[in-house]
Design a protein around this motif. Structure first.
Motif, short mmCIF file in Angstrom:
data_model
loop_
_atom_site.label_atom_id
_atom_site.label_comp_id
_atom_site.label_asym_id
_atom_site.label_seq_id
_atom_site.Cartn_x
_atom_site.Cartn_y
_atom_site.Cartn_z
N ILE A 94 3.72 -14.74 -12.37
CA ILE A 94 3.23 -13.83 -11.33
C ILE A 94 2.58 -12.67 -12.08
CG2 ILE A 94 3.82 -12.29 -9.42
CD1 ILE A 94 6.31 -13.93 -8.90
N LYS A 95 1.31 -12.38 -11.75
CA LYS A 95 0.62 -11.23 -12.36
C LYS A 95 0.46 -10.13 -11.33
CE LYS A 95 -2.37 -13.44 -15.82
NZ LYS A 95 -3.74 -13.90 -16.07
N ASN A 96 0.64 -8.89 -11.77
CA ASN A 96 0.42 -7.77 -10.84
C ASN A 96 -1.07 -7.44 -10.76
OD1 ASN A 96 -0.19 -6.29 -13.10
ND2 ASN A 96 1.71 -5.08 -13.07
N LYS A 97 -1.41 -6.38 -10.03
CA LYS A 97 -2.85 -6.12 -9.81
C LYS A 97 -3.58 -5.73 -11.10
CE LYS A 97 -3.26 -1.31 -8.54
NZ LYS A 97 -2.40 -0.31 -8.28
N ASN A 98 -2.81 -5.32 -12.12
CA ASN A 98 -3.44 -5.00 -13.41
C ASN A 98 -3.53 -6.21 -14.34
OD1 ASN A 98 -3.57 -2.28 -12.66
ND2 ASN A 98 -1.44 -1.98 -13.30
N GLY A 99 -3.18 -7.36 -13.82
CA GLY A 99 -3.26 -8.57 -14.63
C GLY A 99 -2.10 -8.75 -15.59
N LYS A 151 -2.70 -18.75 -6.18
CA LYS A 151 -3.08 -17.96 -5.02
C LYS A 151 -2.91 -16.48 -5.31
CE LYS A 151 -2.54 -19.36 -0.22
NZ LYS A 151 -1.64 -19.85 0.78
N THR A 152 -3.62 -15.66 -4.57
CA THR A 152 -3.38 -14.22 -4.63
C THR A 152 -2.75 -13.82 -3.30
OG1 THR A 152 -5.23 -13.94 -6.12
CG2 THR A 152 -4.44 -11.96 -5.02
N LEU A 153 -1.62 -13.11 -3.38
CA LEU A 153 -0.82 -12.85 -2.19
C LEU A 153 -0.43 -11.39 -2.08
CD1 LEU A 153 1.80 -15.71 -2.74
CD2 LEU A 153 0.00 -15.76 -1.02
N THR A 154 -0.13 -10.95 -0.87
CA THR A 154 0.46 -9.62 -0.70
C THR A 154 1.95 -9.72 -1.03
OG1 THR A 154 1.11 -10.06 1.57
CG2 THR A 154 -1.10 -9.14 1.25
N LEU A 163 9.51 -4.13 -7.08
CA LEU A 163 8.15 -4.67 -6.91
C LEU A 163 7.32 -3.73 -6.03
CD1 LEU A 163 8.73 -8.52 -6.38
CD2 LEU A 163 7.82 -7.38 -8.42
N LYS A 164 6.12 -3.45 -6.47
CA LYS A 164 5.25 -2.53 -5.71
C LYS A 164 4.50 -3.29 -4.62
CE LYS A 164 4.45 0.73 -9.40
NZ LYS A 164 3.94 0.41 -10.73
N ASP A 165 4.15 -2.56 -3.61
CA ASP A 165 3.40 -3.16 -2.50
C ASP A 165 1.93 -3.27 -2.90
OD1 ASP A 165 2.73 -4.18 -0.13
OD2 ASP A 165 3.06 -2.36 1.05
N GLU A 166 1.62 -4.38 -3.58
CA GLU A 166 0.24 -4.60 -4.04
C GLU A 166 -0.05 -6.10 -4.01
OE1 GLU A 166 0.74 -2.69 -7.90
OE2 GLU A 166 0.94 -4.65 -8.86
N MET A 167 -1.21 -6.47 -4.50
CA MET A 167 -1.58 -7.89 -4.51
C MET A 167 -1.05 -8.54 -5.80
SD MET A 167 -3.10 -8.28 -1.69
CE MET A 167 -3.87 -9.90 -1.75
#
Ligand code: ZN
Length: 460
Positions: free
Chosen positions: A70-75, A97-100, A141-145
């Protein structure tokens, strides 16, 4: 003395080699595991194709995995399969997939009771994908993609298992069985593999001079034992005694779980050896959850197979988590287990042909005929309850196996189903089963109704 110490070291070394491999009930992880074992003892390996019917079960598609994260929004990878294979829900279907966060959350498994470790979870028969992580990390976990990848395959293939046989003077057999399906965990699963391998080496070195013949099984848990029992049904009569070996490398006291028949020769023998050893130990009656003794002791098979452990599965906090690692077990504890088993073998050998053990042919608690008595209509191993949608689908949860006060309603229901199936042999009434299991009669009645509806049970 030096030699004795070596046995523990040899077992630990084998565990260290096997530890990194991502295993499951099928796939290349089990093949690699069997290949490494075969360098110690020349096991024969078997491949049973997907979709083969084995009693009430069907061998599933083969699962293989190469990567997951799982990658966060910063990769940045916040979960990486390459750091620990426990991070993936075992048998996950592929996804990219990219998920919320909201979409991701139902696919993340944690254990809030042990918030700093990664739990081990499986979903063999219900197609799902997921990740496992420490609960504390989950809360942060932050609320991000999030970018999610599971690079796995679920395709027609086969189930692999291994067997090692040593012929003795008689065709009567003693079996030792372990399971090869757990990924990176040491005490649960790998310690059993190491002990069975070491015992196989020990018996092999006796060069066919034993009274019994010996069979050592390296099989995936549940589906593997069901497969083996189904394929070897004609030869089961030869099996006189057996033990499932697991959780034998930790510092806990020895535990022996008796066969379903109780008071079988193997029960008496293990109990005598433990008593003579003066080492602290615990003897527990058979119960129909646990490891492969569930299948070997199912009412239609009913072999004299017990289960030998140190801390029993579900009873130690590290169980089914990333904390069951190479630091949790020690060569000395493995060696102590090996020594006990050697004594069990020596005692069985000495008693060959002279046992006075009288296993229960009838139950001790059969009450009166005004109570409901059921018959299990699928008594050869457990029926597959998951496919009938009456059993939980995500595996690995078994905690506090002996403490029902801590069970969830779902666990109690699953337990009730298994107790009814195991003891509905025409001899035990539902009240007897309630007394033995300590499960409330109403819950058992409800479980019996469900099983009757699914045509797995009938009133007699
Ligand atoms: Zn396990």
């Amino acid at each position: 003395m030096l030699n004795e110490k070596n046995n523990g070291e040899i077992m630990y070394k084998l565990i260290k080699k096997l530890f990194p491999i991502c295993r499951s009930i099928t796939g290349n992880g089990t093949r690699k595991t069997l290949e490494i074992i075969s360098k110690e003892v020349s096991i024969q390996t078997f491949e049973i194709p997907s979709n083969t019917r084995v009693f009430d079960w069907t061998i599933p598609n083969e699962w293989n995995i190469t990567d997951a994260y799982i990658k966060n929004k910063n990769g940045i990878k916040i979960i990486d399969f390459k750091n620990s294979n426990l991070h993936v829900l075992n048998y996950s279907s592929p996804i990219k997939k990219t998920l919320t966060l909201k979409e991701l959350k139902p696919h993340i498994f944690t254990d809030p009771e042990h918030p700093d470790v990664t739990p081990y979870r499986t979903s063999y028969y219900h197609e799902n994908w997921g990740f496992c992580m420490p609960h504390n990390d989950f809360l942060n976990l932050k609320d991000e993609m999030y970018e999610v990848l599971i690079d796995s395959t679920l395709k027609k293939g086969s189930l692999s298992y291994g067997e090692f046989f040593v012929k003795g003077k008689s065709s009567e057999e003693i079996i030792f069985s372990c399971y090869i399906c757990h990924p990176s965990m040491c005490n649960d699963s790998l310690s059993g593999i190491a002990l069975v391998t070491q015992l196989a080496t020990y018996i092999k070195n006796l060069k066919n001079q034993t009274n019994y013949s010996y069979r050592f099984l390296f099989i995936p848990e549940t589906i593997g034992s069901i497969t083996w029992l189904s394929l070897n049904r004609k030869n089961l009569k030869k099996i006189k005694h057996g033990l499932i070996l697991t959780c034998v490398g930790d510092s806990g006291n020895f535990t022996y779980k008796k066969t379903r028949k109780e008071n079988a020769e193997i029960d008496q023998t293990v109990i005598d050896v433990l008593k003579d050893s003066t080492i602290k130990h615990k003897i527990i009656d058979f119960f129909p959850t646990g490891s492969d003794e569930r299948q070997f002791c199912s009412p239609g098979i009913n072999l004299e197979v017990g289960c030998f452990t140190r801390s029993i599965f579900g009873e130690f906090p590290e169980y089914h988590t990333s904390a069951d690692n190479l630091d949790f077990i020690k060569p000395k504890f493995l060696n102590d287990s090996f020594e006990i088993l050697k004594k069990v073998i020596q005692k069985l050998e000495n008693n060959h042909g002279k046992s006075t053990a009288k296993p229960q042919s009838k139950p001790k608690k059969f009450s009166n005929n005004t109570e409901k008595v059921y018959l299990n209509l699928s008594p050869y191993c457990e029926p597959q309850l998951g496919k009938r949608m009456i059993y939980h689908n995500t595996g690995g949860f078994m905690k506090d196996i002996l403490d029902k006060a801590k069970f969830s309603d779902q666990q109690i229901n699953d337990e009730a189903l298994l107790w009814i199936l195991s003891y509905s042999d025409g001899f035990h009434s539902i009240n007897d089963i309630s007394n033995m299991s300590k499960i409330n009669l109403e819950i058992l009645k409800n479980a019996a109704n469900i099983l009757e509806e699914k045509k797995l049970l009938k009133l007699i």
